[in-house]
Scaffold this motif. Structure first.
Motif, PDB file in Angstrom:
ATOM      1  N   ALA A  81       0.848  -1.196   0.000  1.00  0.00           N
ATOM      2  CA  ALA A  81       0.000   0.000   0.000  1.00  0.00           C
ATOM      3  C   ALA A  81       0.886   1.248   0.000  1.00  0.00           C
ATOM      4  O   ALA A  81       1.752   1.396  -0.850  1.00  0.00           O
ATOM      5  N   SER A  82       0.691   2.155   0.973  1.00  0.00           N
ATOM      6  CA  SER A  82       1.582   3.321   1.067  1.00  0.00           C
ATOM      7  C   SER A  82       2.446   3.230   2.317  1.00  0.00           C
ATOM      8  O   SER A  82       2.883   4.254   2.853  1.00  0.00           O
ATOM      9  N   TYR A  83       2.719   2.017   2.779  1.00  0.00           N
ATOM     10  CA  TYR A  83       3.525   1.815   3.983  1.00  0.00           C
ATOM     11  C   TYR A  83       5.018   1.980   3.681  1.00  0.00           C
ATOM     12  O   TYR A  83       5.514   1.567   2.637  1.00  0.00           O
ATOM     13  N   PHE A  84       5.712   2.571   4.649  1.00  0.00           N
ATOM     14  CA  PHE A  84       7.171   2.633   4.588  1.00  0.00           C
ATOM     15  C   PHE A  84       7.687   2.721   6.015  1.00  0.00           C
ATOM     16  O   PHE A  84       6.955   3.059   6.940  1.00  0.00           O
ATOM     17  N   ALA A 136       5.221   3.881   8.926  1.00  0.00           N
ATOM     18  CA  ALA A 136       4.486   5.088   8.545  1.00  0.00           C
ATOM     19  C   ALA A 136       3.699   4.774   7.278  1.00  0.00           C
ATOM     20  O   ALA A 136       3.922   3.753   6.619  1.00  0.00           O
ATOM     21  N   ARG A 137       2.778   5.655   6.936  1.00  0.00           N
ATOM     22  CA  ARG A 137       2.005   5.531   5.705  1.00  0.00           C
ATOM     23  C   ARG A 137       1.968   6.876   5.000  1.00  0.00           C
ATOM     24  O   ARG A 137       2.145   7.920   5.620  1.00  0.00           O
ATOM     25  N   GLY A 138       1.697   6.832   3.727  1.00  0.00           N
ATOM     26  CA  GLY A 138       1.527   8.081   3.011  1.00  0.00           C
ATOM     27  C   GLY A 138       0.293   8.824   3.464  1.00  0.00           C
ATOM     28  O   GLY A 138       0.307  10.043   3.635  1.00  0.00           O
ATOM     29  N   LEU A 139      -0.812   8.107   3.691  1.00  0.00           N
ATOM     30  CA  LEU A 139      -2.082   8.741   4.015  1.00  0.00           C
ATOM     31  C   LEU A 139      -2.995   7.698   4.664  1.00  0.00           C
ATOM     32  O   LEU A 139      -2.910   6.502   4.363  1.00  0.00           O
ATOM     33  N   PRO A 161      -4.836   3.911   0.487  1.00  0.00           N
ATOM     34  CA  PRO A 161      -4.138   4.363  -0.723  1.00  0.00           C
ATOM     35  C   PRO A 161      -2.868   3.550  -0.956  1.00  0.00           C
ATOM     36  O   PRO A 161      -2.307   2.972  -0.031  1.00  0.00           O
ATOM     37  N   SER A 162      -2.418   3.549  -2.194  1.00  0.00           N
ATOM     38  CA  SER A 162      -1.206   2.815  -2.553  1.00  0.00           C
ATOM     39  C   SER A 162      -0.233   3.728  -3.291  1.00  0.00           C
ATOM     40  O   SER A 162      -0.651   4.621  -4.046  1.00  0.00           O
ATOM     41  N   ASP A 213      -2.265   6.786  -5.089  1.00  0.00           N
ATOM     42  CA  ASP A 213      -3.601   6.793  -5.681  1.00  0.00           C
ATOM     43  C   ASP A 213      -4.541   5.936  -4.844  1.00  0.00           C
ATOM     44  O   ASP A 213      -4.122   4.947  -4.214  1.00  0.00           O
ATOM     45  N   SER A 214      -5.818   6.339  -4.832  1.00  0.00           N
ATOM     46  CA  SER A 214      -6.869   5.591  -4.141  1.00  0.00           C
ATOM     47  C   SER A 214      -8.200   6.037  -4.730  1.00  0.00           C
ATOM     48  O   SER A 214      -8.246   6.999  -5.509  1.00  0.00           O
TER      49      SER A 214
END
Length: 515
Positions: free
Chosen positions: A176-179, A192-195, A208-209, A232-233
């Motif tokens: 997804a948007s994980y880092f 953390a995530r982007g959103l 979101p990814s 995007d999502s």
């Protein structure tokens, strides 16, 4: 609401990356040679390129990423996925002697959606093409090597973080948007995530990814590297720029531009995700030899008016959502304050080495709230803690939102403490039937000072009795105790801090007591 699966990143200090790390470098020697990736090849690229891509995406109907992986890879087991191993000799920039090397995760298992990855040099972006030659496939892999794929699952970056002769992992983007990232001496813990979109609302959360990543080639001897991401999502698209600066605390400078396809009810900015099973204040019924099991033990909030707040985490019996109003917040984060091995006694997970993560807003974020979500979980393989900023200003179609912040990953606070901090929270039976006793330890204050120290305790319901304060001689700090006589079975919000005269000595302890 179910607890968040840990994206197969869990169980043990080494997690998956020690064995599974997917393709690094390029699909061939040609792609990893600097002279072949210069200004004469690839497409022109700047940070504005990603912003315009995100803007264009938001103007079109959402299209879910296509899943083209063979069934054997899309449904492979955790152990089978771990048996796909990255070839170290294929690391991107390995042969160039640069201070960073890049590797790319193999698609499959929980990560069937392709992430397109580019490398940027000389203002031009070249795609990194998948090749099975970048991996070794072990006996547990249930199919022949994957001949082609539309992208990768993500990437990781390595750098001589802990010693000059070895490239350690400092950052990974996966799922997804994980880092997540590491400071010196850390092992992976929280993410953390982007959103975060509509987290803990009475409907499914939207994840979101990151659909594309652009990795800028660092200069020789550089102390930082830049990654761009296209998010995007169904509701939101976005352009992200991450400047990664490894060190004792690894710093990520984040710039994001967000575009809405439709109105978002709850936008979670700079979300952090962690695991809390049990600890000194909330042991529950766990019959475990370990004193504590968690990646983070509390939420830290530094408000714009200067108040610093500490909220110990819990593994609740029911979903718990707490909001902390703030104006122009200075910082918030999920922290692992307890860094003593004896607090965990886990030789494999090494929870005392898990990093904390602080979010430091850049610019005025206005008014909003730091939201903490605590989800019941029976096992440590689930991420059940989420914290993020919810701005009062909504994200609406046609009006982009720009946000910037720094993420600090490590074991030491990135700024000097303005007062003593909470180091331990303990709860036990009180002196009367139904009463609860609380024991709070605070660190050594910055200045010794003269005069008596007083504990200021407040409760939203019930009565506070038998308040005491005394020096904590072993640490040089202070210990405050009090008893709560609850108001029946009503949950109670508790707050406590220490003062000397009109001087506030400590951060504010905040706690939700539930019967």
């Amino acid at each position: 609401m179910k607890s968040l699966r840990r994206k197969a990143w869990s169980t043990g200090a080494g997690w998956l990356c020690a064995a599974v790390v997917a393709a690094g470098g390029a699909a061939s020697a040609r792609e990893s040679t600097p002279s072949k990736a210069g200004a004469s090849s690839g497409r022109a690229f700047t940070a504005a390129t990603v912003v315009e891509r995100a803007r264009a995406l938001a103007a079109r109907p959402y299209e879910a990423p296509k899943r083209t992986l063979p069934e054997a890879y899309a449904r492979m087991s955790y152990d089978a996925y771990r048996d796909i191993r990255y070839r170290n000799d294929k690391a991107f920039w390995r042969a160039d002697g640069l201070p960073f090397q890049a590797q790319f995760f193999h698609p499959g298992f929980l990560y069937p959606e392709p992430v397109v990855i580019h490398v940027v040099a000389g203002g031009r972006a070249e795609p990194v093409r998948f090749s099975p030659d970048l991996y070794t496939y072990g006996s547990l892999v249930p199919a022949p090597p994957l001949e082609k794929a539309d992208g990768f699952a993500g990437l990781r970056l390595t750098h001589p973080l802990n010693r000059p002769d070895h490239f350690d992992e400092v950052l990974s983007f996966l799922g997804a948007s994980y880092f997540r990232a590491l400071g010196k001496g850390n092992v992976y813990g929280l993410s953390a995530r982007g959103l975060a979109i509509d987290t803990a609302l009475p409907r499914p959360e939207e994840f979101p990814s990151f659909r594309e990543l652009w990795l800028e080639r660092p200069a020789p001897g550089a102390d930082r590297v830049v990654v761009h991401a296209l998010l995007d999502s169904p509701s939101v698209s976005g352009a992200y720029r991450f400047t990664v600066i490894p060190g004792a605390n690894t710093v990520m400078e984040v710039e994001a531009t967000l575009f809405a396809r439709k109105a978002v009810e709850q936008l979670g900015v700079a979300p952090l995700t962690s695991m809390y099973l049990f600890g000194e204040n909330d042991r529950g019924a766990y019959d475990d030899f370990r004193p504590e099991v968690h990646d983070s033990d509390g939420l830290f909030v530094w408000n714009g008016d200067g108040e610093q707040l500490w909220r110990p985490l819990k593994n609740p019996r029911h979903l718990s959502v707490s909001s902390f109003r703030a104006k122009a917040p200075r910082a918030f984060g999920l922290l692992q304050r307890d860094t003593a091995f004896t607090s965990y006694e886990d030789l494999e997970a090494r929870y005392e080495l898990r990093p904390s993560a602080w979010v430091e807003p850049v610019g005025d974020w206005g008014t909003g709230a730091v939201r903490l979500v605590e989800i019941p979980t029976p096992e440590e393989i689930h991420d059940n803690i989420v914290a993020f900023w919810v701005p009062d200003a909504p994200l609406k179609p046609g009006t982009p939102m720009r946000v910037a912040y720094r993420l600090h990953w490590g074991s030491q606070a990135p700024w000097p403490a303005s007062g003593a901090s909470v180091t331990a929270t303990r709860e036990a039976a009180g002196s009367a039937a139904g009463a609860r006793r609380f024991v709070l330890d605070f660190s050594r204050p910055a200045t010794a000072g003269d005069g008596p120290v007083e504990a200021v305790i407040t409760a939203s319901k019930g009565q506070v009795l038998r308040t005491t304060v005394r020096r904590h001689e072993p640490s040089g700090g202070w210990r405050a105790t009090f008893e709560l006589v609850p108001d029946g079975q009503q949950p109670t919000e508790l707050r406590a801090y220490l003062k000397r005269g009109s001087e506030t000595l400590t951060e504010t302890w905040s706690y939700l007591w539930t019967p």
